[in-house]
Motif scaffolding. Structure first.
Motif: not given
Length: 176
Positions: A13-33, A36-40
């Protein structure tokens, strides 16, 4: 994120955004692991992220300001995914049909409505809520679309559109 498939998706997605000259940032304030393990399921999380980010890219790619922020974290006692973008707001028609039938604000830019239909199916599976906030007033973003794993199963809209309250009679599941 420490989850290979999510990391790979975000790199793509970062590659796709850059191709469109879009600034894409990711912020994590919880465990993605943990998410996935407990919720979705991992595949459902990847599909949800891909659909929401793809929509943000389509909405932002023709705008003067091109910014997307993906935030995954905890709000109160539940996990949520927030995708902020600088794109055009959803049309009234799109909001009224979200999750009910395929509809898009950007048919000429590759939008088909399939992604949001899929997102609603995934959210229903987990009793999660879908939120749109198009009342954001800052220099980077114009709206936020969120998947909230709160077990409420609601569709919530925060808007400054004065005419929208009379349209609520057409969507009994929509909360303002």
């Amino acid at each position: 994120t420490d989850v290979l498939s999510v990391d790979s998706l975000m790199a793509y997605m970062l590659q796709r955004a850059r191709a469109e000259k879009i600034e894409l940032d990711l912020s994590l304030s919880g465990s993605v692991k943990y998410l996935i393990d407990a919720i979705v399921a991992e595949s459902d999380l990847n599909t949800l992220l891909a659909d929401l980010i793809d929509n943000a890219i389509i909405a932002s790619k023709r705008c003067e300001k091109r910014n997307i922020l993906v935030s995954v974290g905890i709000c109160g006692d539940y996990y949520r995914i927030d995708v902020f973008d600088s794109g055009e707001p959803f049309t009234d028609e799109t909001i009224l049909n979200l999750g009910l039938k395929r509809t898009t604000t950007h048919p000429d830019d590759g939008g088909s409505g399939i992604g949001l239909m899929t997102a609603f199916q995934i959210l229903r599976k987990y009793g999660a809520s879908f939120e749109i906030d198009d009342s954001i007033c800052n220099s980077l973003y114009t709206k936020r679309v969120s998947a909230c794993f709160d077990t409420l199963g609601q569709f919530r809209l925060k808007t400054n559109r004065p005419h929208f309250s009379h349209l609520l009679s057409e969507r009994d599941d929509l909360r303002l």
